[in-house]
Design an enzyme around this catalytic site. Sequence first.
Site, PDB file in Angstrom:
ATOM      1  N   GLU A 108      24.317  48.754  22.994  1.00  0.00           N
ATOM      2  CA  GLU A 108      25.213  47.931  23.813  1.00  0.00           C
ATOM      3  C   GLU A 108      26.614  48.202  23.300  1.00  0.00           C
ATOM      4  OE1 GLU A 108      24.356  46.300  26.357  1.00  0.00           O
ATOM      5  OE2 GLU A 108      22.193  46.322  26.061  1.00  0.00           O
ATOM      6  N   CYS A 156      33.032  42.250  25.092  1.00  0.00           N
ATOM      7  CA  CYS A 156      32.739  43.455  25.862  1.00  0.00           C
ATOM      8  C   CYS A 156      32.669  43.137  27.351  1.00  0.00           C
ATOM      9  CB  CYS A 156      31.438  44.067  25.382  1.00  0.00           C
ATOM     10  SG  CYS A 156      30.131  42.869  25.284  1.00  0.00           S
ATOM     11  N   GLU A 180      39.306  50.128  25.529  1.00  0.00           N
ATOM     12  CA  GLU A 180      38.972  48.726  25.295  1.00  0.00           C
ATOM     13  C   GLU A 180      39.916  48.179  24.220  1.00  0.00           C
ATOM     14  OE1 GLU A 180      35.173  48.076  23.464  1.00  0.00           O
ATOM     15  OE2 GLU A 180      34.763  46.461  24.879  1.00  0.00           O
ATOM     16  N   LYS A 225      21.479  43.921   9.926  1.00  0.00           N
ATOM     17  CA  LYS A 225      22.722  44.147   9.184  1.00  0.00           C
ATOM     18  C   LYS A 225      23.882  43.598   9.998  1.00  0.00           C
ATOM     19  CE  LYS A 225      25.983  46.938   8.879  1.00  0.00           C
ATOM     20  NZ  LYS A 225      27.087  45.987   8.676  1.00  0.00           N
TER      21      LYS A 225
HETATM   22  P1  NAD Z   1      31.673  48.672  15.120  1.00  0.00           P
HETATM   23  O1  NAD Z   1      30.941  49.752  15.817  1.00  0.00           O
HETATM   24  O2  NAD Z   1      32.829  49.027  14.291  1.00  0.00           O
HETATM   25  O3  NAD Z   1      30.688  47.907  14.130  1.00  0.00           O
HETATM   26  C1  NAD Z   1      29.477  47.379  14.594  1.00  0.00           C
HETATM   27  C2  NAD Z   1      28.481  47.416  13.471  1.00  0.00           C
HETATM   28  O4  NAD Z   1      28.199  48.756  13.144  1.00  0.00           O
HETATM   29  C3  NAD Z   1      28.920  46.734  12.195  1.00  0.00           C
HETATM   30  O5  NAD Z   1      27.832  46.024  11.650  1.00  0.00           O
HETATM   31  C4  NAD Z   1      29.294  47.901  11.302  1.00  0.00           C
HETATM   32  O6  NAD Z   1      29.153  47.640   9.935  1.00  0.00           O
HETATM   33  C5  NAD Z   1      28.265  48.928  11.737  1.00  0.00           C
HETATM   34  N1  NAD Z   1      28.632  50.307  11.428  1.00  0.00           N
HETATM   35  C6  NAD Z   1      29.866  50.850  11.312  1.00  0.00           C
HETATM   36  N2  NAD Z   1      29.769  52.158  10.992  1.00  0.00           N
HETATM   37  C7  NAD Z   1      28.447  52.458  10.915  1.00  0.00           C
HETATM   38  C8  NAD Z   1      27.715  53.638  10.648  1.00  0.00           C
HETATM   39  N3  NAD Z   1      28.328  54.797  10.365  1.00  0.00           N
HETATM   40  N4  NAD Z   1      26.371  53.572  10.681  1.00  0.00           N
HETATM   41  C9  NAD Z   1      25.734  52.427  10.958  1.00  0.00           C
HETATM   42  N5  NAD Z   1      26.384  51.266  11.208  1.00  0.00           N
HETATM   43  C10 NAD Z   1      27.725  51.284  11.196  1.00  0.00           C
HETATM   44  O7  NAD Z   1      32.011  47.605  16.244  1.00  0.00           O
HETATM   45  P2  NAD Z   1      32.741  46.209  16.044  1.00  0.00           P
HETATM   46  O8  NAD Z   1      34.171  46.542  15.861  1.00  0.00           O
HETATM   47  O9  NAD Z   1      32.046  45.365  15.047  1.00  0.00           O
HETATM   48  O10 NAD Z   1      32.439  45.501  17.432  1.00  0.00           O
HETATM   49  C11 NAD Z   1      33.269  45.630  18.502  1.00  0.00           C
HETATM   50  C12 NAD Z   1      32.658  46.558  19.533  1.00  0.00           C
HETATM   51  O11 NAD Z   1      31.365  46.115  19.944  1.00  0.00           O
HETATM   52  C13 NAD Z   1      33.463  46.623  20.784  1.00  0.00           C
HETATM   53  O12 NAD Z   1      33.588  47.955  21.203  1.00  0.00           O
HETATM   54  C14 NAD Z   1      32.657  45.838  21.788  1.00  0.00           C
HETATM   55  O13 NAD Z   1      32.858  46.136  23.105  1.00  0.00           O
HETATM   56  C15 NAD Z   1      31.279  46.100  21.354  1.00  0.00           C
HETATM   57  N6  NAD Z   1      30.393  45.031  21.806  1.00  0.00           N
HETATM   58  C16 NAD Z   1      29.521  45.292  22.837  1.00  0.00           C
HETATM   59  C17 NAD Z   1      28.683  44.314  23.304  1.00  0.00           C
HETATM   60  C18 NAD Z   1      27.712  44.585  24.418  1.00  0.00           C
HETATM   61  O14 NAD Z   1      26.825  43.812  24.628  1.00  0.00           O
HETATM   62  N7  NAD Z   1      27.840  45.692  25.122  1.00  0.00           N
HETATM   63  C19 NAD Z   1      28.687  43.050  22.726  1.00  0.00           C
HETATM   64  C20 NAD Z   1      29.560  42.812  21.687  1.00  0.00           C
HETATM   65  C21 NAD Z   1      30.400  43.838  21.222  1.00  0.00           C
END
Ligand code: NAD
Length: 508
Positions: A263, A297, A398, A188
């Site tokens: 992650e 990140c 962040e 997804k």
């Molecule tokens: P997010 O958590 O808002 O969304 C990530 C994913 O989760 C999306 O596909 C979203 O649709 C889904 N999602 C949202 N609510 C959900 C729920 N209730 N149940 C299941 N899935 C759900 O994060 P984002 O804004 O897309 O990404 C940014 C974040 O990701 C930042 O905090 C960043 O640091 C982190 N990130 C971490 C890494 C790593 O390797 N550690 C890499 C990239 C991004």
Amino acid sequence: MQPPAVSTRAQAVLEDRELFIGGAWRGAHSGRHIDSLDPATGAVWARVGEADEVDIDDAVAAARAAFESREWGQCLPGERGKLLRRLGDLVAEHAASLAQLETRDNGKAIRETLGREFAVISEWFYYFGGLADKLHGETIPLSGDLQVYTVRQPVGVVGAILPWNAPALMFAWKVAPALAAGNTIVVKPAELTSITALALARLVQEAGFPAGVVSVVPGYGMSAGNALAAHPDVDKVAFTGEQSTARKITQASIGNLKRLSFELGGKAANIVFDDADHDQALAVALEAAFIATGQSCTAGSRILVQKGSYDRFVGEFVARAQRIAVGDPLAPETEIGALVSEAQLQRTEEYVASAIEEGAEVLCGGHRVRVSGCEDGFFYAPTVIARVRPSMRVCTEEIFGPVATIMAFDGEDEAVRLANDTPFGLTAGAWTNDIRRAHRLSQRLRAGTVWINTFRVVHWAVPYGGIKLSGYGRENGSEVMRSYTEAKTVLIDHRESRPSWFASSDEA
Ligand code: NAD
């Protein structure tokens, strides 16, 4: 290296893609769509099907059927490896057009999507293709009569939930090891950036993976994401995103106690000692803070500089930050592109405003950028904030925008204390020419990865992941295979006869 990509924005391409489930393309059950905006223009440039619970059910059923099938379930590891390497070849072949899609959908500069990301994404499929037939168990010597060994078996159906900041890279990080181990996977992608995952699904199809081994179901987190996390027939969820979302996924997953790997974010310190090579430290610190428009990140967003070099370092850092070319993400000369959305732009503005309110000083940036030809795009200037205190929100949370804070420190103990003073623990870095200090810091910095005299080096063969609120489980390297396999223990007793525990039954 591929030739530089040329802009296709003028051609007003509208990408229109549906869901990829069980090896076939189809519309969402609800008939609904998600519009995807081009962050450089703020205009709709693509639309994708919007999956709901019914579509997730279908994708999971297809993944389960594929997992149980002879074609995939009994596919030899070496054959899985070949399929993955074929997929790697296709990704390499289409790198230029995939990078264009990523830049249109995410707003990241083409020099990054093409020159950095798609220059290596195929390597994930090659590396894990190579690992597919090297997933050994152990033999455990107990006694001559008992042969004990473990085998590594796939966990089953994996749900991958991806973020928007590196959509194609995160697809590769999860799909390649999951398939190498013999799992099936339902992906997804993030609702803001689903296009490259769907484009990669076409290549999965072309590579010849059996139907249902990979499905891609774009949709919103609250509906499709939650349905995948809660699904009783999903054995594991691999998630990259916000820690608050990880908590919701944990709650949704409890029904079948599925395996989870997370992650999450980071707030990395990048520490520069007086004895460091400052030319190198400056160049890399600049890149670490602002590449991907800071939406990374791994961003080195908390720069700590030792007092003896602080003034010189900060002066040069700010001068260079002001020269960074912010512009049309599709233009080859652009160094940083747009933020992913208006919401992300506003979030960045709010953080900078909070820093000013709390008494910090903005040394450069701190405002939107107007880009000719992309006047409605989400552009923000590289921003450096000084006179910060560790408790300020810009230092603890962040931001995910092109904003770096910069602070002075006295000695090593203070640097370590400041660096570790964060709820996150993904990465940390330090610059020093003192070999003893380098080793000490590698021990003392609390993070999943510590970089010394470098920063933001991430490689398919090297484990990567966090501690504390940055999550658990590792991606990449052979280490990631632990989370995509289960150890099954086999005990074989060779004895020809044995005494019974129950003496009375022996006598009868
Ligand atoms: P997010 O958590 O808002 O969304 C990530 C994913 O989760 C999306 O596909 C979203 O649709 C889904 N999602 C949202 N609510 C959900 C729920 N209730 N149940 C299941 N899935 C759900 O994060 P984002 O804004 O897309 O990404 C940014 C974040 O990701 C930042 O905090 C960043 O640091 C982190 N990130 C971490 C890494 C790593 O390797 N550690 C890499 C990239 C991004």
